[in-house]
Design a protein around this motif. Sequence first.
Motif, PDB file in Angstrom:
ATOM      1  N   THR A  47       0.841  -1.205   0.000  1.00 29.34           N
ATOM      2  CA  THR A  47       0.000   0.000   0.000  1.00 29.34           C
ATOM      3  C   THR A  47       0.875   1.254   0.000  1.00 29.34           C
ATOM      4  O   THR A  47       0.626   2.203  -0.750  1.00 29.34           O
ATOM      5  CB  THR A  47      -0.928   0.003   1.223  1.00 29.34           C
ATOM      6  N   PHE A  48       1.922   1.254   0.823  1.00 24.44           N
ATOM      7  CA  PHE A  48       2.843   2.405   0.838  1.00 24.44           C
ATOM      8  C   PHE A  48       3.592   2.523  -0.488  1.00 24.44           C
ATOM      9  O   PHE A  48       3.820   3.626  -0.992  1.00 24.44           O
ATOM     10  CB  PHE A  48       3.829   2.282   2.007  1.00 24.44           C
ATOM     11  N   TYR A  49       3.998   1.380  -1.085  1.00 29.92           N
ATOM     12  CA  TYR A  49       4.672   1.422  -2.384  1.00 29.92           C
ATOM     13  C   TYR A  49       3.734   1.983  -3.464  1.00 29.92           C
ATOM     14  O   TYR A  49       4.145   2.763  -4.331  1.00 29.92           O
ATOM     15  CB  TYR A  49       5.141   0.025  -2.792  1.00 29.92           C
ATOM     16  N   THR A  50       2.454   1.545  -3.402  1.00 29.13           N
ATOM     17  CA  THR A  50       1.479   2.064  -4.374  1.00 29.13           C
ATOM     18  C   THR A  50       1.260   3.561  -4.172  1.00 29.13           C
ATOM     19  O   THR A  50       1.158   4.328  -5.138  1.00 29.13           O
ATOM     20  CB  THR A  50       0.143   1.325  -4.230  1.00 29.13           C
ATOM     21  N   LEU A  51       1.201   3.992  -2.918  1.00 32.51           N
ATOM     22  CA  LEU A  51       1.053   5.424  -2.629  1.00 32.51           C
ATOM     23  C   LEU A  51       2.239   6.208  -3.174  1.00 32.51           C
ATOM     24  O   LEU A  51       2.087   7.328  -3.682  1.00 32.51           O
ATOM     25  CB  LEU A  51       0.911   5.641  -1.120  1.00 32.51           C
ATOM     26  N   THR A  52       3.446   5.608  -3.096  1.00 31.19           N
ATOM     27  CA  THR A  52       4.636   6.249  -3.667  1.00 31.19           C
ATOM     28  C   THR A  52       4.446   6.507  -5.162  1.00 31.19           C
ATOM     29  O   THR A  52       4.710   7.604  -5.670  1.00 31.19           O
ATOM     30  CB  THR A  52       5.868   5.368  -3.443  1.00 31.19           C
ATOM     31  N   ILE A  53       3.958   5.486  -5.871  1.00 32.97           N
ATOM     32  CA  ILE A  53       3.751   5.611  -7.314  1.00 32.97           C
ATOM     33  C   ILE A  53       2.684   6.663  -7.618  1.00 32.97           C
ATOM     34  O   ILE A  53       2.824   7.472  -8.542  1.00 32.97           O
ATOM     35  CB  ILE A  53       3.370   4.239  -7.901  1.00 32.97           C
ATOM     36  N   ILE A  54       1.610   6.691  -6.816  1.00 32.28           N
ATOM     37  CA  ILE A  54       0.540   7.677  -7.012  1.00 32.28           C
ATOM     38  C   ILE A  54       1.073   9.093  -6.823  1.00 32.28           C
ATOM     39  O   ILE A  54       0.804  10.000  -7.642  1.00 32.28           O
ATOM     40  CB  ILE A  54      -0.625   7.405  -6.043  1.00 32.28           C
ATOM     41  N   LEU A  55       1.864   9.307  -5.771  1.00 32.55           N
ATOM     42  CA  LEU A  55       2.383  10.650  -5.489  1.00 32.55           C
ATOM     43  C   LEU A  55       3.362  11.106  -6.575  1.00 32.55           C
ATOM     44  O   LEU A  55       3.349  12.275  -6.987  1.00 32.55           O
ATOM     45  CB  LEU A  55       3.061  10.672  -4.114  1.00 32.55           C
ATOM     46  N   ILE A  56       4.202  10.203  -7.060  1.00 33.56           N
ATOM     47  CA  ILE A  56       5.135  10.578  -8.127  1.00 33.56           C
ATOM     48  C   ILE A  56       4.364  10.858  -9.422  1.00 33.56           C
ATOM     49  O   ILE A  56       4.705  11.768 -10.190  1.00 33.56           O
ATOM     50  CB  ILE A  56       6.189   9.475  -8.324  1.00 33.56           C
ATOM     51  N   ALA A  57       3.306  10.094  -9.687  1.00 32.96           N
ATOM     52  CA  ALA A  57       2.465  10.365 -10.854  1.00 32.96           C
ATOM     53  C   ALA A  57       1.829  11.749 -10.753  1.00 32.96           C
ATOM     54  O   ALA A  57       1.758  12.491 -11.745  1.00 32.96           O
ATOM     55  CB  ALA A  57       1.387   9.288 -10.981  1.00 32.96           C
ATOM     56  N   LEU A  58       1.388  12.110  -9.553  1.00 31.17           N
ATOM     57  CA  LEU A  58       0.826  13.459  -9.354  1.00 31.17           C
ATOM     58  C   LEU A  58       1.888  14.532  -9.588  1.00 31.17           C
ATOM     59  O   LEU A  58       1.595  15.604 -10.134  1.00 31.17           O
ATOM     60  CB  LEU A  58       0.247  13.578  -7.947  1.00 31.17           C
ATOM     61  N   ALA A  59       3.120  14.247  -9.156  1.00 32.94           N
ATOM     62  CA  ALA A  59       4.210  15.204  -9.396  1.00 32.94           C
ATOM     63  C   ALA A  59       4.431  15.409 -10.894  1.00 32.94           C
ATOM     64  O   ALA A  59       4.619  16.535 -11.366  1.00 32.94           O
ATOM     65  CB  ALA A  59       5.493  14.705  -8.727  1.00 32.94           C
ATOM     66  N   VAL A  60       4.388  14.305 -11.659  1.00 32.79           N
ATOM     67  CA  VAL A  60       4.563  14.396 -13.112  1.00 32.79           C
ATOM     68  C   VAL A  60       3.420  15.195 -13.737  1.00 32.79           C
ATOM     69  O   VAL A  60       3.627  16.057 -14.600  1.00 32.79           O
ATOM     70  CB  VAL A  60       4.651  12.992 -13.733  1.00 32.79           C
ATOM     71  N   LEU A  61       2.191  14.926 -13.297  1.00 31.59           N
ATOM     72  CA  LEU A  61       1.034  15.644 -13.844  1.00 31.59           C
ATOM     73  C   LEU A  61       1.084  17.132 -13.500  1.00 31.59           C
ATOM     74  O   LEU A  61       0.706  17.979 -14.317  1.00 31.59           O
ATOM     75  CB  LEU A  61      -0.256  15.016 -13.310  1.00 31.59           C
ATOM     76  N   SER A  62       1.534  17.461 -12.281  1.00 31.10           N
ATOM     77  CA  SER A  62       1.653  18.884 -11.915  1.00 31.10           C
ATOM     78  C   SER A  62       2.695  19.582 -12.780  1.00 31.10           C
ATOM     79  O   SER A  62       2.551  20.759 -13.120  1.00 31.10           O
ATOM     80  CB  SER A  62       2.016  19.019 -10.437  1.00 31.10           C
ATOM     81  N   TYR A  63       3.749  18.861 -13.157  1.00 28.19           N
ATOM     82  CA  TYR A  63       4.772  19.433 -14.047  1.00 28.19           C
ATOM     83  C   TYR A  63       4.214  19.656 -15.447  1.00 28.19           C
ATOM     84  O   TYR A  63       4.395  20.730 -16.040  1.00 28.19           O
ATOM     85  CB  TYR A  63       5.976  18.496 -14.087  1.00 28.19           C
ATOM     86  N   ILE A  64       3.518  18.651 -15.984  1.00 30.65           N
ATOM     87  CA  ILE A  64       2.976  18.769 -17.338  1.00 30.65           C
ATOM     88  C   ILE A  64       1.936  19.876 -17.425  1.00 30.65           C
ATOM     89  O   ILE A  64       1.872  20.633 -18.399  1.00 30.65           O
ATOM     90  CB  ILE A  64       2.379  17.417 -17.787  1.00 30.65           C
ATOM     91  N   ASN A  65       1.109  20.015 -16.370  1.00 26.49           N
ATOM     92  CA  ASN A  65       0.050  21.033 -16.360  1.00 26.49           C
ATOM     93  C   ASN A  65       0.532  22.388 -15.861  1.00 26.49           C
ATOM     94  O   ASN A  65      -0.266  23.317 -15.729  1.00 26.49           O
ATOM     95  CB  ASN A  65      -1.124  20.564 -15.499  1.00 26.49           C
ATOM     96  N   LYS A  66       1.852  22.483 -15.556  1.00 23.29           N
ATOM     97  CA  LYS A  66       2.458  23.752 -15.112  1.00 23.29           C
ATOM     98  C   LYS A  66       1.728  24.339 -13.910  1.00 23.29           C
ATOM     99  O   LYS A  66       1.390  25.528 -13.874  1.00 23.29           O
ATOM    100  CB  LYS A  66       2.464  24.772 -16.264  1.00 23.29           C
ATOM    101  N   VAL A  67       1.488  23.477 -12.929  1.00 22.18           N
ATOM    102  CA  VAL A  67       0.804  23.917 -11.707  1.00 22.18           C
ATOM    103  C   VAL A  67       1.814  24.621 -10.811  1.00 22.18           C
ATOM    104  O   VAL A  67       2.895  24.095 -10.547  1.00 22.18           O
ATOM    105  CB  VAL A  67       0.173  22.718 -10.968  1.00 22.18           C
ATOM    106  N   GLU A  68       1.458  25.831 -10.359  1.00 25.42           N
ATOM    107  CA  GLU A  68       2.302  26.596  -9.443  1.00 25.42           C
ATOM    108  C   GLU A  68       1.565  26.760  -8.125  1.00 25.42           C
ATOM    109  O   GLU A  68       0.405  27.162  -8.099  1.00 25.42           O
ATOM    110  CB  GLU A  68       2.637  27.971 -10.029  1.00 25.42           C
ATOM    111  N   MET A  69       2.257  26.451  -7.030  1.00 23.94           N
ATOM    112  CA  MET A  69       1.629  26.602  -5.714  1.00 23.94           C
ATOM    113  C   MET A  69       2.723  26.874  -4.692  1.00 23.94           C
ATOM    114  O   MET A  69       3.671  26.091  -4.570  1.00 23.94           O
ATOM    115  CB  MET A  69       0.858  25.333  -5.331  1.00 23.94           C
ATOM    116  N   ASP A  70       2.609  27.991  -3.990  1.00 26.90           N
ATOM    117  CA  ASP A  70       3.573  28.327  -2.945  1.00 26.90           C
ATOM    118  C   ASP A  70       3.125  27.663  -1.648  1.00 26.90           C
ATOM    119  O   ASP A  70       2.227  28.148  -0.961  1.00 26.90           O
ATOM    120  CB  ASP A  70       3.665  29.842  -2.772  1.00 26.90           C
TER     121      ASP A  70
END
Length: 674
Positions: free
Chosen positions: A237-260
């Motif tokens: 479950t923790f390994y799967t969560l790792t993959i989900i969080l890294i996927a979100l990081a990739v999507l935030s990069y592609i969508n140029k999401v900025e958040m302070d």
Amino acid sequence: MHSAKTFTKFRSWALLLMVTFLVFTLFTFSLRNTVLTPLYITIVIPIASFLLLALMVYATWWTYKNNEKVLKTWMLVTAGLFLYFMANFLYFLLRDYLGLISLPSLVDTLYIVAYPLLMLGILILMEKPYRLKLKSFLDSIIVSVSVMFIIWFPLIWPVIEPSQPDTVTMIFSLSYLFLDLLLLLVTQVVLFSEKKKISTISLFLVSLGIFSQVVGDMVFAYQVVVPNLLYLWLANTFYTLTIILIALAVLSYINKVEMDIKNKLSFYSALSPYNDWISYLPLVLVLFTYSLLIVTTPDAALIWGVGIIVVLVILRQVIFLNDLKRAQITLKRNKEVISKRKEQLDFITSNMLDIISESDANGVLKYVSPSTQQLLGYHPQELVGHSLYELIHPDDREKVRQTIKKSSNATEGLRVESRLKTAEGKYIWIETTGKPVVDENGFRGFIYSGRDITEQKKSAEYIKKSLEEKEALLREIHHRVNNNLQVISSLLSLQSDNVRDPRDHELFVESQNRVRSMAMIHEKLYQSDKFNSINFRDYLKTLINRLIYEYSQDLGHIDLELDIENVELNIETSVPCGLIINELVSNSLKHAFPQGRNGKIIVKFHKMKDKYVLMVGDNGIGPLEKSVLESSKKLGFNLVKSLIKQLDASLEILESEGTLYRITFAELTYQKRF
């Protein structure tokens, strides 16, 4: 607008991935007592790794198209995740499906080789100059290490230590944990660097993912010693969560999401004083870690670990105190600058000639400059809190009120003149300019600047009165000139009644018409609002109709062809031009239509560029040659020649049915007398 749209899209992806994660996690947990449980639990990681690898390949291609500056990073990270996927797939194939267990294995080699690629790819995201936000970096390290210690030593280490697993297994288990910690450290170094090539939110999600990987490694190490499907499910479950969080990081990069993130936490803390616990979290976790020395049987690893955390905390506090000292020095320096600027501002506003003030939306004064004491005699604090309408003259209040209302509705500046009451009870004229103050909540009030214009008002009133007197005087002069010319015309008319010779009588009538043409100009000036020019079209129509009336008893039916442009001519040009028209039209009326013949009088007047063109003629018995006109000894023709010379005009006799003259001239200009 574009930023909000991309953030909404990213949030939708995040929600979808988290819901998918929860569904798979709960579904796997629901199968814990079935035959399919081991297979299902172990196959989730290879599938998720493959999907993440596919997303990374797309992100690398997208980077090649849109952001080549970080292409090396994505190529290295994608290569590392490819090895990670192959390791997960081979682990599932060899260990879980075929039951082949060997240490060290190809799987372990792939896992270990992937880490340098991932670290190098993340490190090159830093930009020069390489500077870290040390306090935030240390806080993050302290929190991460403290949480791992709290999980590891009281929960996992007491189970692993007595089991005494073989050395190779222990080395590989700890090496994965060490490499994950090193990868987390590298990610946090980039995350807290002052300059980086991608957004903070992407690195923050990667850090959370790696932290989840570390926790998963600790749970997996526990599961190796105490085999249990529940522990295996929790680790995966923790390994799967790792993959989900890294996927979100990739999507935030592609969508140029900025958040302070720092601003988000500061906003959360600002909502309530009790929400500031985040700043104390590192110290609280250190206390929990230190308490492990009391509640557990400490060994060398725990003592060394706690010692390292304590050193990090001391280093954090030293940096904090150093930053605090610098902040205090900067604050003191800023206070001195503000104090000097306030003194300078007070000096300027005390000695300026204008009044600066601020009011709220209801007109209540919030600030009044010290210069008010010089102009109105009030101390500024006497006026603060009072309505500005209390100072305004009762006759001016409604005008000021309506001006302010109009300006506040249109959110535009205002300018108004009004009388303000001084401390002595007198009123002075003030010209006020104002600007409405508008914020996110709407109209908030006005900022005003007022200037004493009492002397200007007195001067303007004096000038106005003087002009009125001069206008009256000019009007009276024109009236008297008109009257005098009318008297002369009347005298000529009376005298002509005593003249028996027709030729002499005609001379009197011609002189009377000439005087009357000049008198009419002064009459027009007397009736006009202007004193240096007249409406020449109205003047010509009146003049020509008067001449036709004078000669009507000896004429047949006479038509008028008038084409006169509506122009203004000054008095210097109107008088000679009027006399010329008087002579030429009179000549046509006397000589062009003998024996009561019917005919037509033509008068045209137009402006062409900077010249005026006057055409006067008739369709009578025929034209007069220009040579005859120039050699004529008659007064009328001599007067026309003299007036044409005065106008600096040109005279042409055009071929037509009768007689047609064209005179071209420019308006005479003289230095203004008034």
